[in-house]
Design an enzyme around this catalytic site. Structure first.
Site, short mmCIF file in Angstrom:
data_model
loop_
_atom_site.label_atom_id
_atom_site.label_comp_id
_atom_site.label_asym_id
_atom_site.label_seq_id
_atom_site.Cartn_x
_atom_site.Cartn_y
_atom_site.Cartn_z
N SER A 132 0.85 -1.18 0.00
CA SER A 132 0.00 0.00 0.00
C SER A 132 0.89 1.23 0.00
CB SER A 132 -0.88 -0.05 1.26
OG SER A 132 -1.65 1.13 1.38
N LYS A 158 -0.92 -0.89 -4.51
CA LYS A 158 -2.16 -0.16 -4.16
C LYS A 158 -1.79 1.28 -3.90
CE LYS A 158 -4.68 -0.06 0.20
NZ LYS A 158 -5.37 -0.89 1.22
N LYS A 160 -2.87 4.93 -2.57
CA LYS A 160 -3.83 5.71 -1.80
C LYS A 160 -4.21 6.92 -2.64
CE LYS A 160 -4.02 3.54 2.22
NZ LYS A 160 -5.29 3.04 2.79
N ASP A 186 -7.08 2.94 -3.20
CA ASP A 186 -7.83 2.97 -1.93
C ASP A 186 -8.09 4.42 -1.56
OD1 ASP A 186 -8.93 2.61 0.57
OD2 ASP A 186 -7.19 1.58 1.44
N GLU A 211 -11.03 0.65 -3.68
CA GLU A 211 -11.34 0.30 -2.30
C GLU A 211 -12.00 1.48 -1.58
OE1 GLU A 211 -7.83 -1.21 -0.38
OE2 GLU A 211 -8.70 -1.13 1.63
N ASP A 236 -13.80 -1.90 2.50
CA ASP A 236 -12.90 -2.09 3.65
C ASP A 236 -13.67 -1.60 4.88
OD1 ASP A 236 -10.98 -1.79 5.66
OD2 ASP A 236 -9.53 -0.68 4.46
N LYS A 260 -10.08 -7.53 7.15
CA LYS A 260 -9.11 -7.17 8.20
C LYS A 260 -9.67 -7.74 9.49
CE LYS A 260 -7.51 -2.73 6.37
NZ LYS A 260 -7.69 -1.26 6.48
N GLY A 288 -4.33 -4.73 5.81
CA GLY A 288 -3.36 -4.54 6.89
C GLY A 288 -3.62 -3.24 7.60
#
Ligand code: OSB
Ligand code: MG
Length: 367
Positions: A132, A158, A160, A186, A211, A236, A260, A288
């Site tokens: 991430s 991934k 952000k 995400d 996400e 998520d 998660k 995570g």
């Protein structure tokens, strides 16, 4: 039989600040629960962050929940399963429940000489790792950071994103690294349903998923969004239990789920969500929360279940910390080995852990 419970508070610096749409973290505030008995100690690591920005939970709040409501439920013969039953009447506070349930589970599995992976039904001995990547100052820095992770061997990137750092960074990463790169984004709830047309511009970049684009509570809006955006939507923050997962899938709010364990109250619930998705043919992956080796070990056991068909945010220790509290988890050909020892299969280095600990209290058992 459980003989003692300790609550430990510690802090560890991150190798680099991690910026998301909800804030910047440069260190991880830690809360561990240690449950001892029958010659074994079980460990749990709380995933809550220092401030309630990712979710409503935060680490000091979890400590209060644990001291006032959760640890007082533990008896000498409490198991992870009986604890999960006994907290059903307590609303929310999933991260606080999860850390204690995990420590109970780890202790009982260690005493039974059984690994968390085999208890959960793991079918893989190593798992594919993604990473991430936080929001960067500019696109050039982002390309450099992504290049570093690709050089490390990460199999999926991934990014952000947030309003103002979305289309152009994704375009740049896709055009620099080519169409074979497994790429996803995400948003951590940073958009509104009114941004649907804007988010649909991401469809041009062949992403694995988007996400959590919208706020946690707006599950049904994600179903609306998915009529405008072709890229699969993954939830998520919204997925707090098996019930929410089932309903989100039923109404078409998402087609992929980030599991998660800390966010759903522990590994028992996480396994139920996995099993439900597996039966429905819904892909899941393991998220995570910048865990140290204790939390990471347990996540790897879960990520080894057969339904975890997408690479997770289960990165190597070096992605987060200069030194981890356990022996480091390392990447080999983009994969990390699943621990096989009893329980979570790994122990912290006691001296190093003590060196980052600022408080450790024994919490007396009720009887
Ligand atoms: O939304 O997945 C998230 C980290 C902290 C809080 C929320 C999230 C994340 C990450 C990093 O994306 C996951 C990791 O590498 O542990
Ligand atoms: Mg997320």
């Amino acid at each position: 039989m459980i003989e003692s419970i300790h609550l430990r508070r510690a802090r560890i610096e991150l190798v680099a600040p991690f910026r998301t749409s909800f804030g910047i973290e440069s260190a991880r505030e830690l809360l561990y629960i240690e449950v001892s008995g029958d010659g074994s100690t079980g460990w749990g690591e709380c995933v809550a962050m220092s401030e309630p920005m990712y979710s409503s939970e935060f680490v000091d709040g979890c400590e209060t929940m644990l001291r006032r409501f959760l640890i007082p439920l533990v008896r000498r013969n409490t198991t992870a399963e009986s604890f999960a039953d006994s907290v059903r009447g307590i609303r929310g506070h999933y991260m606080a429940k999860a850390v204690l349930e995990t420590a109970l589970l780890d202790r009982q599995l260690r005493s039974a000489n059984s690994s968390l992976g085999s208890f959960l039904g793991a079918t893989q001995s190593s798992v594919r790792s993604g990473v991430s990547v936080g929001i960067q100052q500019d696109i050039d820095s982002l390309i450099r950071v992504v290049q570093g992770y690709i050089d490390d061997g990460y199999l999926r990137i991934k990014l952000k994103i947030e309003p103002g750092f979305d289309i152009e960074p994704v375009r740049a990463v896709r055009s620099t690294f080519g169409s074979d790169l497994l790429l996803q984004v995400d948003a951590n709830s940073a958009y509104q349903l009114g941004d649907a047309e804007h988010l649909a511009r991401l469809d041009a970049f062949d992403l694995l998923l988007i996400e959590q684009p919208l706020p946690e509570e707006q599950v049904a809006s994600h179903a609306e969004l998915s009529k405008v955006v072709r890229t699969p939507i993954c939830l998520d923050e919204s997925i707090l239990s098996l019930e929410v997962a089932r309903e989100a899938l039923d109404i078409g709010a998402c087609s992929i789920i980030n599991i998660k364990p800390g966010r759903v109250g522990g590994y028992l619930e996480a396994k139920k969500i996995h099993d439900h998705c597996y039966e429905r043919g819904i892909a899941v992956w393991c998220g995570g929360m910048l865990e140290t080796g204790i939390g990471r070990a347990a996540n790897l056991a879960l990520a080894a279940l057969p339904g975890f068909t997408l690479p997770g945010d289960t990165s190597a220790s070096a992605r987060y910390f200069r030194r981890d509290v356990t022996a480091p988890f390392v990447l080999k050909d983009g994969r990390i080995d699943v621990p096989t020892g009893p329980g979570i299969g790994i122990d912290p280095d006691p001296d190093f852990l003590d060196s980052i600990t600022h408080r450790r209290d024994e919490i007396p058992l009720s009887n």
